[in-house]
Scaffold this active site. Sequence first.
Site, mmCIF file in Angstrom:
data_model
loop_
_atom_site.group_PDB
_atom_site.id
_atom_site.type_symbol
_atom_site.label_atom_id
_atom_site.label_comp_id
_atom_site.label_asym_id
_atom_site.label_seq_id
_atom_site.Cartn_x
_atom_site.Cartn_y
_atom_site.Cartn_z
ATOM 1 N N ASN A 42 0.383 -1.165 0.175
ATOM 2 C CA ASN A 42 0.142 0.014 -0.386
ATOM 3 C C ASN A 42 1.104 1.404 -0.197
ATOM 4 O O ASN A 42 1.568 1.510 0.968
ATOM 5 C CB ASN A 42 -1.151 0.017 1.278
ATOM 6 C CG ASN A 42 -1.711 1.638 1.313
ATOM 7 O OD1 ASN A 42 -2.755 1.810 0.179
ATOM 8 N ND2 ASN A 42 -1.429 1.887 1.848
ATOM 9 N N GLU A 43 0.976 1.856 -1.501
ATOM 10 C CA GLU A 43 1.534 3.374 -1.424
ATOM 11 C C GLU A 43 2.765 2.769 -1.214
ATOM 12 O O GLU A 43 3.154 4.900 -0.790
ATOM 13 C CB GLU A 43 0.510 4.173 -0.152
ATOM 14 C CG GLU A 43 -0.945 4.204 -0.376
ATOM 15 C CD GLU A 43 -1.605 5.324 -0.046
ATOM 16 O OE1 GLU A 43 -0.630 6.313 1.422
ATOM 17 O OE2 GLU A 43 -2.441 6.015 0.090
ATOM 18 N N ASN A 44 3.793 2.591 -1.621
ATOM 19 C CA ASN A 44 5.191 2.487 -1.396
ATOM 20 C C ASN A 44 5.534 3.108 -2.145
ATOM 21 O O ASN A 44 6.656 3.510 -2.323
ATOM 22 C CB ASN A 44 5.684 1.177 -0.706
ATOM 23 C CG ASN A 44 5.066 1.309 0.802
ATOM 24 O OD1 ASN A 44 4.868 1.583 1.734
ATOM 25 N ND2 ASN A 44 5.543 -0.695 0.987
#
Length: 864
Positions: free
Chosen positions: A446-448
């Site tokens: 998630n969102e890395n």
Amino acid sequence: MRSDTADRSEQLSMMRTTVHDGWHLSAVDGPVPDSLAGRLLPAQVPGSAHLDLMAAGVIADPYLDRHESDLEWAHRVDWRYSTTFRAEAPRPGERVELVFDGIDTVGIIELNGHVVGHTANMHRGYRFDVREVLHEGRNDLTVTLKSALAYAEEMEDRLGRRQRAYPHPYNAIRKMACSFGWDWGPDLQTAGLWKPVRLERWDTVRLARVRPLATVQPDGTGRIDVHLELDRADDRADDRADDRAYTVVAKVNGHEERAAVTGDTATITVTVPGARLWWPVGYGEQPLYDLTVTVLPGDDPAAGPADVVRRRVGFRTVTVDTGPDEIGTPFTFVVNGTRIFAKGANWIPDDHFLTRVTRERVAHRIDQAVNANMNMLRVWGGGIYESDDFYDVCDERGVLVWQDFPFACAFYAEEEPLRSEVEAEARENVTRLAAHPSLVLWNGNNENLPAYHDWGWQEDLRGRSWGLGYYTDLLPGILAELDPTRPYAPGSPYSPGDLPPNDQDHGTRHEWDVWNVVDYTHYRDHVPRFCAEFGFQAPPTWATLTRWIHDEPLTPASPSFLHHQKAHDGNRNLHRGLAPHLPVPADFEDWHWATQLNQARAVALGVEHFRSWWPRTAGALVWQLNDCWPAVSWSIVDSEERPKPLYYAVKHAFAPRLLTVQPRDGRPTLIAVNDLDEPWTAKIVATRQTFAGSIRAHGEFPLTVEPRSITRLDLPDDLLEPVDASSEVLVVTTADARTHHFFAEDRDLAYHPAPLSATVDRVAGGYRVGVQAASYTRDIVVLADKVAPDAIVDDMLVSLAAGETFTFHVHTATTLRRPAELASARVLRHANAIASRSHVSSASGTHGVGQTVEPAVVRSRPLQ
């Protein structure tokens, strides 16, 4: 100890016995308070230290007011769980293992004074061979749990600091990231034995892993490839090791296959001709088939089974269409050859204390999602791989599951010891979840990816690893080996190649400028291929809020209220988002309702916008379905399982048939969305009318929308050109859908501030609240939890033209002393009073201010 095999009809040579009784908890190192020093407290297993401390009266509930802050000392305490159990000594040739399905997190396991193992990963299980240390009779078992924070800091010192969204180094340990606090959750850093503990013993063989992969052949035959691994009791690497052949039998729906297994691995294929297909909810039924895998000690049919594993499987195909088109790169789920618009929400752990989440609670939450017309839940990467109950219920309800691997909003070291733990947890959980037809996507993180490309974090890396190898090599490699039947995405958001990860024309997108920077009408600035996150905040329901927060006076800036608002600039964003649309009320109870209304308006606008662009946009997942504690958050349903007004807005916006007015080519345009398998043929009636009910323009049009399609209808000018924009509304209806379009913002509209009369009737199961509008009334709600905490209302956010009526059904087991309260100004609310700034005391005399409502007529009728 209790045997898990006692209720089985067959007698297995494999014996599994739980070790859940007689546990105690003690604090053994760190800043232990005097009130706890030297004490031995009763402990629940599965459980966590905080729950045991609460049960013993040592600490107050950390969800209450600001008590979370009182527990920072616990972050650096080492805990010890201890118990004794009785057992028989191992027999010659018998294998005995101590099994922990889940330890939170950094553990030292000792049996009878011998260290038998260490743990450092909450997301996986552990097995320890105890043949050499298990005693006849009494056995002493201890698990010492080291401070997860201290361990994470040690790992960070060893591997180098890497950027993250929050202060604690949650990215340096394999533990639920949000355990260290998030912008909607507390910082409690749990510790405990959070999954079952048992002793397993066998003298022949056990089924160590069973991984069924279901596919559907072109002729409709269902196929289950059952991949299995055997664990032989005598595993010595010498000529005395067990080299016998075992017979493995796999059965599905009356179809059986068997094979002789001489090694430790095998694959057995069972086919089911004419298998019924499993479908997402709203697309068909969800047939599930029982799979039984039995291992027999040889070919003797009279011999009892050595071990049995049962799973439920479903037959369906799933892909994600990412083939380039004239716009860019789509991201469309295709189930059984049918393209799906994903209507759903993101899922976080349903309680910060995970062992309190029961199957009943999970089923209720998923049923709430289904009843809100959702068909997908995304298990977010800052939480956990969810319980078997979660996926079982999704299988039964037809809810598609998008599963993140647990990496979120941070850079992660790819070196040891983290890399081996990541691989172990991925292998275990991919195998565990392989049977579930509801699981349709594995997602790397998630969102890395935008953290690296867009957030400016890469400058601090100085060449260090940051997790990319996990998402592009390790995880897809494991899936190619263990689960090639499901699609994989490297991250969310994600765009292929060298494109920015959050590109609206490619792959998946997260839309957070609305909450952080701009007004919610700017959702319409982007047309993503799939919006995997978007949302807006509001407080929890009144009953939940006032149970857990006791500030006097209670205000948006009172200390405990702010403590439950974890988002940076959260209240500022609430006010910034409210002001362009509605006045910001001075009274707290009015403010509470206004911010809940604004949340509902914002998210509904986003959902309707995304749906109006199908098939270009193929999914809308709201952030977030649920809460893990009583918080001001983006949730649809609060931590007490009560739906916010947003719940009803989402239910309406995700309705199978939707009418919505959207800007197209510089003018309001009617979009009809049909998410059913049958054509939608109807007559549209459209009126531009005054709030008082005078018709200024009228039109009737035929409507035909093909199955799973949208249709655009250009409305005539006379319906779109008001004489007085402040007092007119466009109302468009069919027999089963309705939408309202306004020509100005609420704060500029000349609503009648007190347009309703009401009646309250006692009926079976609760009360019926009937309302009639003397003038146009927007977004009527019955906030029934204010008078009966168990009350649930069947609908909310109902808008009525002058002269129209509506009946709300309030379901409650409470017998109200004053039923008229359900129609009081603080309970029966609407947007008119807020927008008109008509702040007068309610006729009922209850505290708070709001719109005037005609006194309710209360009637008692025979219960039906």
